[in-house]
Design an enzyme around this catalytic site. Structure first.
Site: not given
Ligand code: GLC
Length: 466
Positions: A171, A207
């Site tokens: 990311k 997450d």
């Protein structure tokens, strides 16, 4: 005269339909029919099983990391916790009070500047510790030693609840000196160096795990956590008997949350039958070529860029924008994923949002161009929703539970006007009808979930001590 106007209109309609037809044909490989999605699902299941197997783990595209989180909250957790949430464009610090089923929380968002994302690991962790110290000051908890849950949303090989080695950055992060290191250790060191705060790291979670835990806190059927945001990934509760690599105790409950890291699906070639020229272009120009190929077809970090590349190609083929491209349109990543949600929120035949995005991109376009733009956005976002659905269906079919709640978080799922509906419909088509499901939006999942994992750890520690 009237005859001529009529002919003109007909000609325009004809041109529009030939233009649209051509664009429709040229972007058809972005549409994935169910037999293709079923093939994606079968290949993903193979990779899941390889990832879980002792002999095959090494060669698996999808690593199926063990999280050491063995149970969902039981409602008796309580206390005050800190949570750190690092994994997207922002970094958050949270202060959370848990009292059984109830909780309250305060949080602050801190930006992570690009130079830190691409700098050294030491700078990143110093920045995190600095934000934490400022936060504790502001909320007047600097004199306390609070238990902390750390949400670190990158692929990590865990060696326990508080030990996680980063496998590789994803990311858009690329801080030196962190890969292969234990990120909890790096955090502890950065905090120790400051000497002004004291914390007790109780858990490090992904997450997806945070999302699963925070949804399970409200909904007892939640066993799958899903993120479709800057990145995409999912975790689920797996039986220990299916986890050959399990090295922890065999106590009840004989289950553990598995972080699939499905973003890496396709990295050894499994997805070549569905990848388009645009997917290949994005990958080879990225910070991590050859990696996270499934993620690059789906997540918010790349979706806008996919649309931009399709548009550039079609303009070059003389099919859109009278072949004129602005500097902004030629610049990678300036076409934001949120523009897709915006453009698709216009009702059929209305182009208000599409025109306003064009203005932002310094582009001039007709209504016909807007219609094509809408079609391309819909194709790219539907493909993403369908690929995620195939992957969710794979897990539901693997878990074989009569009913599973899927906790979902992430900006794409949250803000795209059709993502939820597209997923609901497609999962129902691809999952075995015996295995019912529902999709539950997670409220602040990742941070709150980390605090919940920390809370469960504190509770278990106390129970062991008595
Ligand atoms: C990336 C990360 C993964 C995370 C996901 C969603 O795929 O590798 O750990 O869960 O993004 O944020």
């Amino acid at each position: 005269m009237e005859m001529r106007t009529c002919l003109g209109r007909l000609q325009r309609l004809f041109c529009l339909s030939t233009q649209l037809n051509a664009i429709e044909a040229m972007t058809r490989d972005l549409e994935l029919p169910n037999d293709v999605l079923q093939k994606v699902s079968a290949k993903l299941l193979d990779e899941f099983n390889k990832g879980l197997g002792k002999e095959t783990h090494k060669s698996a595209e999808v690593k199926m990391f063990m999280t050491y989180v063995r149970d969902v909250p039981n409602g008796s957790e309580s206390g005050t916790f800190l949570a750190l949430d690092l994994g997207g464009t922002n970094f958050r610090v949270l202060l959370i009070d848990i009292d059984g089923d109830r909780f309250s929380m305060q949080n602050e968002i801190y930006a992570i500047p690009q130079e830190i994302m691409l700098g050294t690991g030491a700078e990143l962790f110093e920045h995190i510790a600095d934000c934490l110290s400022k936060f504790m000051d502001k909320y007047k908890v600097k004199d306390k030693k609070l238990p902390l849950g750390f949400t670190f949303s990158f692929p990590c090989r865990q060696e326990g609840l508080t030990k996680a080695r980063l496998v590789q950055w994803t990311k858009g992060f690329k801080c030196s000196g962190v890969e292969n290191e234990d990120v909890v250790q790096l955090l502890r060191e950065a905090i120790k160096k400051r000497r002004d705060i004291n914390i007790d790291v109780m858990a490090v979670v992904n997450d997806t795990t945070g999302t699963l835990m925070s949804c399970a806190h409200k909904n007892k059927q939640c066993r799958l956590g899903l993120i479709v945001g800057t990145g995409t990934n999912a975790c689920y509760m797996e039986k220990l008997e299916n986890v050959e690599l399990w090295d922890g105790d065999q106590n009840e409950p004989r289950q553990v949350i598995i972080n699939t890291e499905w973003g890496a699906f396709g990295d050894h070639g499994s997805l070549e039958f569905v990848r388009t020229r645009y997917d290949k272009e994005i990958d080879s120009a990225s910070l991590n070529p050859g990696k996270q190929l499934f993620e690059k077809m789906i997540s918010g970090m790349y979706m806008g860029e996919l649309v931009r590349r399709v548009l550039v190609h079609l303009a070059e083929e003389n099919l859109m924008f009278s072949s004129k491209l602005s500097e902004k349109m030629k610049t990678p990543y300036l076409f934001k994923t949120k523009y897709i949600s915006q453009i698709e929120s216009d009702p059929r035949g209305v182009y208000e949002e599409a025109h306003s995005v064009m203005v932002k991109m310094d582009m001039v376009g007709t209504d016909d161009d807007c219609e094509s733009l809408k079609l391309i956005c819909a194709r790219v976002s539907s493909r993403a929703a369908h690929l995620v659905s195939a992957a969710v269906a794979t897990i539901l079919n693997k878990m074989k539970r009569p009913h599973t709640t899927v906790g979902v978080d992430g900006s794409v799922y949250r803000f795209h006007p059709r993502f939820h509906a597209l997923m609901e419909a497609k999962i129902a088509e691809l999952a075995n009808p015996q295995y019912k499901f529902d999709l539950m939006l997670s409220e602040d999942g990742s941070g709150r979930g980390a605090a919940l994992v920390a809370a469960v750890a504190v509770r278990t520690k106390k129970q062991k001590a008595t």
